[in-house]
Design an enzyme around this catalytic site. Structure first.
Site, PDB file in Angstrom:
ATOM      1  N   GLU A 258       0.981  -1.298  -0.038  1.00 52.74           N
ATOM      2  CA  GLU A 258      -0.133   0.107   0.175  1.00 52.74           C
ATOM      3  C   GLU A 258       0.926   1.192  -0.137  1.00 52.74           C
ATOM      4  O   GLU A 258       1.826   1.246   0.849  1.00 52.74           O
ATOM      5  CB  GLU A 258      -0.841   0.113   1.199  1.00 52.74           C
ATOM      6  N   GLU A 307     -13.435   5.227  -0.878  1.00 50.91           N
ATOM      7  CA  GLU A 307     -14.165   4.499   0.073  1.00 50.91           C
ATOM      8  C   GLU A 307     -14.881   5.372   1.101  1.00 50.91           C
ATOM      9  O   GLU A 307     -14.529   5.745   2.036  1.00 50.91           O
ATOM     10  CB  GLU A 307     -13.261   3.383   0.798  1.00 50.91           C
ATOM     11  N   LYS A 310     -15.845   4.990   4.998  1.00 47.83           N
ATOM     12  CA  LYS A 310     -14.710   5.010   5.884  1.00 47.83           C
ATOM     13  C   LYS A 310     -14.953   6.163   6.705  1.00 47.83           C
ATOM     14  O   LYS A 310     -15.380   7.251   6.176  1.00 47.83           O
ATOM     15  CB  LYS A 310     -13.376   4.878   5.324  1.00 47.83           C
ATOM     16  N   GLU A 315      -9.650   9.344   5.117  1.00 49.01           N
ATOM     17  CA  GLU A 315      -9.914   8.019   4.789  1.00 49.01           C
ATOM     18  C   GLU A 315     -10.648   7.759   3.509  1.00 49.01           C
ATOM     19  O   GLU A 315     -10.568   6.561   2.954  1.00 49.01           O
ATOM     20  CB  GLU A 315      -9.938   6.999   5.739  1.00 49.01           C
TER      21      GLU A 315
END
Length: 334
Positions: A258, A307, A310, A315
């Site tokens: 990541e 996303e 989140k 995030e």
């Protein structure tokens, strides 16, 4: 809508694919209105993103991936580790259900847990990581899938020292956890999966020049013996290599499982900075670090999609695409 977005993103990626095989993207699912699994696979293929990291096995996704040639890293969720550590039969069943049932998927790695360490989660989870890895490794060997490598994904917090890079060491307080896993990687020819984020170092270090984090420093920022560092990511990766060397694991490669930069949500976030980071990342990792010049680093950009479910706000905004599949900026695979 999805067709238009897909065609647009293909154009954004079009042109230079020489080292595309070294670049993947993480596929998180904590968003609403995400594209279907078949659309996601089409998007990876059309954009020539040839590697995918997922965080849990999903049968519908595995169906969509069959015949795609995308190399897949599949995760064992942290909450499932105790089951796989408990018995060889459980690990055999997991491999049979999630990998062996899909022979036309190009399985690459199994990431057994994500960012687990005793000083974060406690021994109630960390105690299961190595036994689960060992059982899964045995299953792969017995079931004819020995080409799939078993590892676990760590963040930089497993290291006690990272500056200068040559002083990188594993945290001695948790060496009873980390070193047996490192020995497993050595014995099985597996890489260390490393989640590595210069963004967070920049965010938490007000004195740090953002150019050092974005690969845009005009000259060497950190001189460490014979090695000069113009970007923070390579300093972090070489600190991890130094720790591995001190642990007797010189031959263990690092995979950046990541890394990325958010487009909004906190200090230093913008579409421009994310685009700069990820484009420079793609160019630089093909060259290798000062400690390992010429050794391309297999890298997974976080994240394929925003996303939006989140928390906190930061995030939500790491995607190359918005959560509905709209491309956010151009990336050149070069």
């Amino acid at each position: 809508m999805m067709r238009i977005a897909l065609l647009g993103f293909v154009l954004l990626f079009a042109g230079l694919y020489a080292t595309a095989a070294d670049i993947g993207a993480c596929y998180g699912l904590l968003g609403d209105n995400l594209p279907s699994f078949s659309q996601v696979v089409a998007l990876y293929n059309q954009a020539n993103i040839q590697k995918m990291r997922t965080y849990a096995p999903l049968q519908e996704l595995a169906h969509a991936l069959q015949g795609s040639n995308i190399e897949v890293t599949v995760g064992v969720p942290n909450e499932d580790l105790d089951v796989l550590a408990a018995s060889q039969d459980n690990a055999d069943a997991w491999i049979q259900i999630n990998l062996l049932a899909y022979p036309n998927v190009n399985w690459r790695y199994i990431a057994v847990g994500n960012e687990i360490r005793p000083n974060k989660y406690g021994s109630e989870i960390s105690q299961y990581v190595l036994p689960a890895m060992q059982n899964i490794q045995n299953s792969l060997h017995q079931l004819g899938l020995s080409q799939v490598k078993v590892s676990t994904a760590w963040d930089m917090a497993v290291f006690a020292s990272t500056y200068p890079p040559s002083q990188g060491t594993f945290d001695p307080a948790i060496e009873s956890y980390t070193l047996p896993i490192v020995n497993f990687l050595v014995s099985n020819g597996s890489p260390l999966l490393l989640n590595c984020y210069p963004y967070f170092v920049f965010k938490d270090t007000p004195s740090l020049d953002i150019n050092y984090a974005l690969f845009t420093s005009p000259g060497v920022v950190v001189q460490d013996g014979p090695y000069g560092y113009q970007n923070l990511l390579f300093a972090m990766v070489d600190a991890a290599y130094s720790a591995l060397e001190k642990a007797g694991a010189t031959e263990v490669p690092i995979v950046l499982s990541e890394t990325g930069w958010p487009t909004e949500g906190d200090v230093g976030t913008s579409v421009s900075n994310a685009q700069t980071y990820n484009n420079n990342l793609i160019q630089k990792v093909s060259q290798g670090t000062p400690k390992r010049p010429g050794q391309a680093i297999e890298t997974y950009i976080f994240d394929m999609f925003d996303e939006n479910l989140k928390t906190p706000e930061l995030e939500k905004h790491w995607g190359l695409f918005t959560h509905d599949g709209t491309p956010k900026y151009s990336i050149i695979l070069q």
